[in-house]
Each structure stands twice: as C-alpha cells, then as structure tokens.
Design an enzyme around this catalytic site. Structure first.
Site, PDB file in Angstrom:
ATOM      1  N   ASP A 214      32.586  43.350  13.489  1.00 22.03           N
ATOM      2  CA  ASP A 214      32.502  44.137  14.721  1.00 22.03           C
ATOM      3  C   ASP A 214      31.210  44.978  14.777  1.00 22.03           C
ATOM      4  O   ASP A 214      30.372  44.914  13.873  1.00 22.03           O
ATOM      5  CB  ASP A 214      33.769  45.017  14.785  1.00 22.03           C
TER       6      ASP A 214
ATOM      7  N   GLU B  51      29.879  41.390  18.668  1.00 20.94           N
ATOM      8  CA  GLU B  51      28.911  42.425  19.029  1.00 20.94           C
ATOM      9  C   GLU B  51      28.928  42.665  20.539  1.00 20.94           C
ATOM     10  O   GLU B  51      28.099  43.416  21.049  1.00 20.94           O
ATOM     11  CB  GLU B  51      27.588  41.989  18.397  1.00 20.94           C
ATOM     12  N   TRP B  52      29.939  42.026  21.192  1.00 19.34           N
ATOM     13  CA  TRP B  52      30.266  42.244  22.609  1.00 19.34           C
ATOM     14  C   TRP B  52      29.195  41.751  23.593  1.00 19.34           C
ATOM     15  O   TRP B  52      29.234  42.097  24.763  1.00 19.34           O
ATOM     16  CB  TRP B  52      30.563  43.724  22.888  1.00 19.34           C
ATOM     17  N   GLY B  53      28.211  41.024  23.087  1.00 17.97           N
ATOM     18  CA  GLY B  53      27.187  40.515  24.001  1.00 17.97           C
ATOM     19  C   GLY B  53      26.091  41.517  24.315  1.00 17.97           C
ATOM     20  O   GLY B  53      25.162  41.210  25.062  1.00 17.97           O
ATOM     21  N   ASP B  54      26.170  42.717  23.734  1.00 13.25           N
ATOM     22  CA  ASP B  54      25.199  43.767  24.084  1.00 13.25           C
ATOM     23  C   ASP B  54      23.761  43.366  23.769  1.00 13.25           C
ATOM     24  O   ASP B  54      22.832  43.730  24.477  1.00 13.25           O
ATOM     25  CB  ASP B  54      25.506  45.065  23.320  1.00 13.25           C
ATOM     26  N   ASN B  55      23.582  42.643  22.665  1.00  9.13           N
ATOM     27  CA  ASN B  55      22.224  42.248  22.250  1.00  9.13           C
ATOM     28  C   ASN B  55      21.996  40.748  22.426  1.00  9.13           C
ATOM     29  O   ASN B  55      21.200  40.146  21.707  1.00  9.13           O
ATOM     30  CB  ASN B  55      21.964  42.653  20.798  1.00  9.13           C
TER      31      ASN B  55
ATOM     32  N   ASP C 176      35.902  43.970  25.299  1.00  9.89           N
ATOM     33  CA  ASP C 176      37.260  43.464  25.057  1.00  9.89           C
ATOM     34  C   ASP C 176      37.969  42.945  26.303  1.00  9.89           C
ATOM     35  O   ASP C 176      37.847  43.494  27.394  1.00  9.89           O
ATOM     36  CB  ASP C 176      38.115  44.582  24.456  1.00  9.89           C
TER      37      ASP C 176
HETATM   38  C1  GLA Z   1      36.581  46.161  19.065  1.00  5.41           C
HETATM   39  C2  GLA Z   1      36.681  44.648  19.177  1.00  5.41           C
HETATM   40  C3  GLA Z   1      38.144  44.246  19.357  1.00  5.41           C
HETATM   41  C4  GLA Z   1      38.965  44.758  18.162  1.00  5.41           C
HETATM   42  C5  GLA Z   1      38.792  46.269  18.020  1.00  5.41           C
HETATM   43  C6  GLA Z   1      39.399  46.786  16.724  1.00  5.41           C
HETATM   44  O1  GLA Z   1      36.938  46.790  20.246  1.00  5.41           O
HETATM   45  O2  GLA Z   1      35.919  44.183  20.237  1.00  5.41           O
HETATM   46  O3  GLA Z   1      38.267  42.854  19.481  1.00  5.41           O
HETATM   47  O4  GLA Z   1      38.536  44.096  17.008  1.00  5.41           O
HETATM   48  O5  GLA Z   1      37.416  46.641  18.006  1.00  5.41           O
HETATM   49  O6  GLA Z   1      39.243  48.158  16.564  1.00  5.41           O
END
Ligand code: GLA
Length: 400
Positions: A147, A180-184, A202
């Site tokens: 994460d 990394e949520w796509g931020d970079n 998420d």
């Molecule tokens: C982030 C991730 C989620 C999950 C939580 C756990 O938000 O994107 O998928 O793993 O952390 O805290």
C-alpha cells in the site's frame, strides 16, 4: 581482477533487480479480507474462507489466493525489528496459517505498506523492506499487496522497486501487487516492478457513486471504470491494471453484481472477491463461479477490453480473445429494461492497438450467451435481447 568484480556486480544486479517472472500470467483470482472485514480478521475466519473455497467450488473455478489485508499484525515490531502476527487474532502465527491454506491447495497473501505505518496504523515496511521480505519468504507467503499510506516524500517508483528487489533477493516467488491508487500513474512505470497495480482509490459497493471521506474519496464501479478506461495498453500477461477488490455480494443488486463481475473480467483485472463467503447467496455464488465469464478474464492473450460505444445508454465493451474469438458485453445503464437490437452490419468493431477486426462482413460468428450458457444464433442476424435494469448481456463470438 577489478574487471571481473565489476562484471560480477553487473550480472548480479541484472539477476536481482527484477520482479519474479512467469507469475500472474493471467490475472490473479482470489479473495481479500478488506472490503467486508476491514481490520476485524482472525485465524478462524481465514481458515473458514479457505474451507469455503473448496466447498463452494471456487477453487475448482480457479480462485487461488487468500489475502489478509491490513490489521493482521501486532501494533509493534519485536525487539529485533521483525513484524509479528497479531497475538490475539492470530495466536498460531502466520506460518501455521500459510500451511493450512497450502494444505487446501491454495495460496497465501499478506498486506503491508511502503510507508512508516499502514493505512490502519500498523507498522509499515519503510526502512524494513529486506527484513520483511525475508520474513514473508520464511512464512511461505505467495502474494504481497503493498500500500501507499504514510509515505511522506517517498518516490513511488523508487519505493516499489526497493520492495521488488527485496522480494527477489529473499528468493521466494511472490506476486507483487502494487496498491498506490494510481496517484503516480504506475501503468507508465510498473510493468517491470509489480504483477499488478491499483488504478484508483478504494472501491465502494455502489453502481456509480463517489463517497467523500475528507482528504480522500472512494468510488463506485462505474466511477472506477470511467476514470481509467484509457490505460488498457499497459496491461498484459504478468502485469495487470487492478481495478480493486470486487464488491460482488456486498449490497448492490444481483444485476449490478453481474455487470460488475462481467466488467472486471472484460478489463482483465485481477478478480479478487471481497465478500463474506460463509454467508454467500446462491445468486452471488452463481455469478462469481461462472466459468465462461472467468475464462474471458483468464484468456491467454491477456488483452484488456475497451469501450466500443454507448448506444441508447447501453455500454458496449469488447475484448479480443484467443482463436480470433471476441467477448462482448452490453450493460443497460438505464433505470428501466431495454430491448437490444444490435445490427452487426452497421458496426465496424476493431482493436487498433492489437490490430484485430471483428469482421462480420466476411465471416459468420457463432454467438453464445455466457451467463446463461445458451446459443444466441450468429452474426448473420441482428442480436436481440431484453436487458434488465443495470444488468448485462455478455456474449462470446467464435468464427464458425
Ligand atoms: C488502503 C487500500 C485498501 C486497503 C486499506 C487498508 O485504503 O487502498 O485497499 O488495503 O488501505 O488499510
């Protein structure tokens, strides 16, 4: 002598500075604890989930990885700096749990974070990457979700490369799932770093909503799809765009769940279940264990599907498959049922990136309805069907 040492150094760095190859050649299939349980997890739950994989036939359908998300560890490292399993939630420890999961013929995954702490405030891997990788290898971990919380000014690519190298040097092949949520924009740099990378923040269990949480937001199914529909080129065997763990069975309608599952399959996303398998409904089980749909996700070409058209508020997506076949979905975005009347001769379907054409002028393709496992004739006639609210018609076209 200096030259030889230099050569050894170069060969050494080439050998170690890479991810494990030949892993996740098709998108990983599995289950992750976060969407339903957050940090409320323990070893009995995980064992029950492993048992359910077998009893419900999910293992036979191809699901393999059981991944513990945030909250599996103790709040502090031990005196040597090692991570420890949470003593009350996992009293038998992680190696015993891995053994249990492996004894069922399944694979075991864990979560950690590139930052100093995880998103739920447990010890992160920053500064402990090689130590943690060795520990995971000693526990026989097969999959690591990594994460991006509490990372301060860390450089994303550098941080993920450090963990990749740590995993490689620990010697156990581990699927490296970048979160990394796509931020970079990891789709631009992570092909040689991880086996998949999350493309957004998420997911939340709704059709098309966005839910604000102050400094961050979570996204419904279609928000995620629309945010990232233009990065398909980056996906392929061993390196996937990860559209997040699924919300199938977590509160949307059965029709919406079917569409969600169909779309994740078309997008060649990892299919990671996020529901409670101990209380699963028959309809949810039917959806997630549909072998025809899973086969579209697992197609060996590994080509991510793309949106062809939105016609009358029906989303039409296509995905080229092996053997010159194609998968197609028609998702009814309307709030009432709709009659589909799709004229093959009026639509020229082609995939420019992969140079493929669905050539209905020179070929007749047989059409199969994948969810219902029935024949719908062929492309010499218009495709007619009634599609319910937010439901999907998913078909496979094969040259006859
Ligand atoms: C982030 C991730 C989620 C999950 C939580 C756990 O938000 O994107 O998928 O793993 O952390 O805290």
């Amino acid at each position: 002598m200096k030259k030889i040492l230099f050569l050894i150094y170069i060969v050494g760095s080439i050998c170690y500075s890479q991810k494990f190859e030949n892993l996740a050649e098709t998108p990983p299939l599995g289950w992750n604890s976060w969407n339903t349980f957050a940090t409320d997890i323990d070893e009995q739950l995980v064992k029950d989930i492993a048992d359910q994989f077998v009893e419900l036939g999910l293992k036979d359908a191809g699901y393999e990885y059981i991944v513990l998300d945030d909250g599996w560890m103790a709040k502090e490292r031990d005196k040597n700096g090692n991570l420890m399993a949470h003593p009350e939630k996992f009293p038998s420890g992680m190696k015993a749990l891995a053994d249990y999961i492996h004894s069922k013929g399944l694979k075991f995954g864990l979560y950690n974070c590139a930052g100093a702490t995880t998103c739920a405030g447990y010890p992160g891997s920053r500064g402990h990457e090689y130590q943690d990788a060795l520990l995971y290898a000693s526990w026989d971990v097969d999959y690591l979700k990594y994460d991006w919380c509490d990372t301060d000014k860390l450089n994303a690519e550098g941080a993920y490369i450090t963990m990749r190298d740590a995993i490689k040097s620990a010697g156990r092949p581990i699927v490296f799932s970048i979160c990394e949520w796509g931020d970079n924009e990891p789709w631009k740099w992570a092909k040689d770093v991880g086996h998949s990378w999350r493309v957004t923040g998420d997911i939340v269990n709704c059709w098309d909503c966005e839910l604000g949480h102050g400094s961050w937001a979570s996204f419904g199914v279609w928000k995620i799809i629309n945010l990232r529909k233009n990065i398909r080129k980056a996906a392929g065997p061993g390196h996937w765009n990860d559209f997040d763990m699924m919300e199938v069975g977590n509160g949307m309608t059965d029709a919406e769940d079917r569409s969600h599952f169909a779309m994740w399959s078309m997008l060649a996303s990892p299919l990671i279940l996020g529901n409670d398998l101990r209380t699963i409904s028959e309809e949810t089980l039917k959806t997630i264990s549909n072998k025809n749909v899973i086969a579209v996700n697992q197609d060996p070409l590994g080509i991510q599907g793309f949106r062809f058209l939105n016609e009358n508020n029906i989303e039409i997506w296509v995905k080229p498959l092996d053997n010159e076949s194609w998968a197609m979905v028609f998702v009814n975005m309307n709030n009432e049922p709709i009659n589909l009347n799709f004229d093959w001769n009026k639509h020229m379907i082609g995939d420019d990136i992969n140079n493929r054409i669905l050539d209905v002028k020179h070929n007749v393709y047989k059409i199969n309805d994948l969810f219902n496992n029935t024949s719908l004739g062929n492309t010499s006639k218009k495709l007619k069907a009634t599609i319910g609210v937010h439901d999907v018609l998913m078909i496979k076209l094969q040259k006859s």
